[in-house]
Motif scaffolding. Structure first.
Motif, PDB file in Angstrom:
ATOM      1  N   HIS A  91      -6.507  -5.285   2.104  1.00 23.45           N
ATOM      2  CA  HIS A  91      -7.519  -6.332   2.270  1.00 23.45           C
ATOM      3  C   HIS A  91      -7.296  -7.470   1.277  1.00 23.45           C
ATOM      4  N   GLN A  92      -7.005  -7.116   0.037  1.00 25.89           N
ATOM      5  CA  GLN A  92      -6.825  -8.138  -0.990  1.00 25.89           C
ATOM      6  C   GLN A  92      -5.587  -8.991  -0.715  1.00 25.89           C
ATOM      7  N   HIS A  93      -4.500  -8.339  -0.316  1.00 25.12           N
ATOM      8  CA  HIS A  93      -3.269  -9.088  -0.044  1.00 25.12           C
ATOM      9  C   HIS A  93      -3.463 -10.046   1.129  1.00 25.12           C
TER      10      HIS A  93
ATOM     11  N   ALA B 103       0.830  -1.202   0.000  1.00 22.66           N
ATOM     12  CA  ALA B 103       0.000   0.000   0.000  1.00 22.66           C
ATOM     13  C   ALA B 103       0.862   1.249   0.000  1.00 22.66           C
TER      14      ALA B 103
ATOM     15  N   LEU C 198      -6.608   0.926   1.137  1.00 24.97           N
ATOM     16  CA  LEU C 198      -7.080  -0.111   2.046  1.00 24.97           C
ATOM     17  C   LEU C 198      -7.489  -1.372   1.297  1.00 24.97           C
ATOM     18  N   HIS C 199      -8.023  -1.201   0.090  1.00 27.82           N
ATOM     19  CA  HIS C 199      -8.377  -2.368  -0.725  1.00 27.82           C
ATOM     20  C   HIS C 199      -7.144  -3.207  -1.043  1.00 27.82           C
ATOM     21  N   ILE C 200      -6.033  -2.552  -1.306  1.00 25.00           N
ATOM     22  CA  ILE C 200      -4.783  -3.264  -1.585  1.00 25.00           C
ATOM     23  C   ILE C 200      -4.430  -4.176  -0.418  1.00 25.00           C
TER      24      ILE C 200
ATOM     25  N   CYS D  33      -9.736   4.501   0.075  1.00 26.59           N
ATOM     26  CA  CYS D  33     -10.419   3.263  -0.294  1.00 26.59           C
ATOM     27  C   CYS D  33      -9.520   2.360  -1.124  1.00 26.59           C
ATOM     28  N   HIS D  34      -8.790   2.955  -2.063  1.00 26.93           N
ATOM     29  CA  HIS D  34      -7.900   2.168  -2.919  1.00 26.93           C
ATOM     30  C   HIS D  34      -6.752   1.580  -2.103  1.00 26.93           C
TER      31      HIS D  34
ATOM     32  N   ASP E 147      -9.777  10.124   4.248  1.00 30.22           N
ATOM     33  CA  ASP E 147     -10.292   9.622   2.970  1.00 30.22           C
ATOM     34  C   ASP E 147      -9.236   9.723   1.882  1.00 30.22           C
TER      35      ASP E 147
ATOM     36  N   LYS F 281      -9.294 -10.382  10.432  1.00 30.69           N
ATOM     37  CA  LYS F 281      -9.014  -8.951  10.570  1.00 30.69           C
ATOM     38  C   LYS F 281      -9.822  -8.335  11.708  1.00 30.69           C
TER      39      LYS F 281
END
Length: 281
Positions: free
Chosen positions: A227-229, A208, A223-225, A220-221, A254, A239
């Protein structure tokens, strides 16, 4: 190095100690703690004393947490402190620190409402209370804490500011295993399979940060990285939280341009691991 176990002995030591650099710990020491003591020794030079404390603080454990099974390894801890350059270790019992009928506790009402504080109600009130007591007892000029628990570091800085403790707080970078896992006393709770997956926490944070350094600033982008990893590489973990916050106020962000922090906590059966990464240009 001397071992002190009572408040009376500590106060007698303090009268002639001069300048003191302090490292408070809960014991079960590893090289991360040793690095804090070594940093204190470096700061102290030959003109100041390095003091450490070893005390498993019951006030910062919740009713379903691991106070009773938290490792107590005093003999090994003392050897680590001595090798790292401590002059004195204060290792009191619970009854020496807390009166049975105690009725006063310090409460932090802002920085502790998020991250670990949201998951562990009352935890940081216990931290603030014991750190304030230790500062009153040891009367250090400086104190060294690790950045692994970034929220704790921020809260202690606020404690010192708001209650006017004459102590300068120093934050030391997280000490890690060769595979990136943050050193922690609770790592010993991990099974071999969990230990193999635990470095994914650090890897996700770095991924990230790399994206942020490539101008991905949306929370959002980022944190998505993470979560996906973790979904792909830490399947044994559950989590607790993953959050993007301002590194000073700990308030959610944000979009992050600078002074950001991504912090996370993940459960692996008996172990709850925390880690973080600064987003600072």
């Amino acid at each position: 190095m001397i071992l002190i176990e009572t408040v009376k002995e500590l106060r007698a030591w303090r009268k002639s100690a001069g300048r003191v650099i302090f490292v408070p710990t809960m014991g079960a020491l590893h090289d991360g703690h040793a690095a804090l003591v070594r940093e204190a020794r470096h700061m102290a030079g030959t003109d100041a004393q390095v003091a450490a404390s070893i005390f498993v603080n019951p006030l910062q454990f919740g009713p379903n947490e691991d106070f009773d099974r938290y490792p107590r390894t005093l003999e090994a801890d003392l050897a680590i402190c001595q090798a790292a350059g401590a002059d004195m270790v204060f290792a009191p019992g619970v009854k020496e620190v807390y009166h049975a009928d105690r009725s006063i506790q310090i409460r932090e009402s802002s920085l502790s409402n998020v991250l670990c504080g949201a998951s562990r109600p009352g935890h940081f009130d216990g931290v603030c209370t014991v750190v304030a007591k230790l500062f009153n007892l040891v009367q250090p000029d400086d104190a060294v804490f690790g950045k692994k628990d970034y929220q704790q570091l921020a809260i202690i800085r606020r404690l010192v500011r708001d209650l006017n403790f004459p102590v300068e707080i120093h934050g030391l970078e997280t000490v890690r295993e060769d595979d990136g896992l943050a050193m922690s006393s609770r790592n010993r709770y991990l099974s071999p399979a969990e230990r193999a997956q635990a470095p994914a926490l650090r890897a996700a944070l770095v991924k990230a940060r790399d994206a942020w350094q490539a101008d991905v600033t949306g929370g959002c982008h980022l944190l998505h990285i993470i979560h996906q990893h973790l979904a792909e590489h830490a399947t044994l973990g559950r989590k607790d939280y993953i959050a993007l916050v301002d590194r000073h106020t700990l308030q959610p962000l944000d979009i992050v341009q600078n002074d950001g922090l991504i912090a996370l906590a993940v459960f692996f059966d008996k172990a709850r691991l925390i880690d973080n990464i600064e987003l600072v240009r």
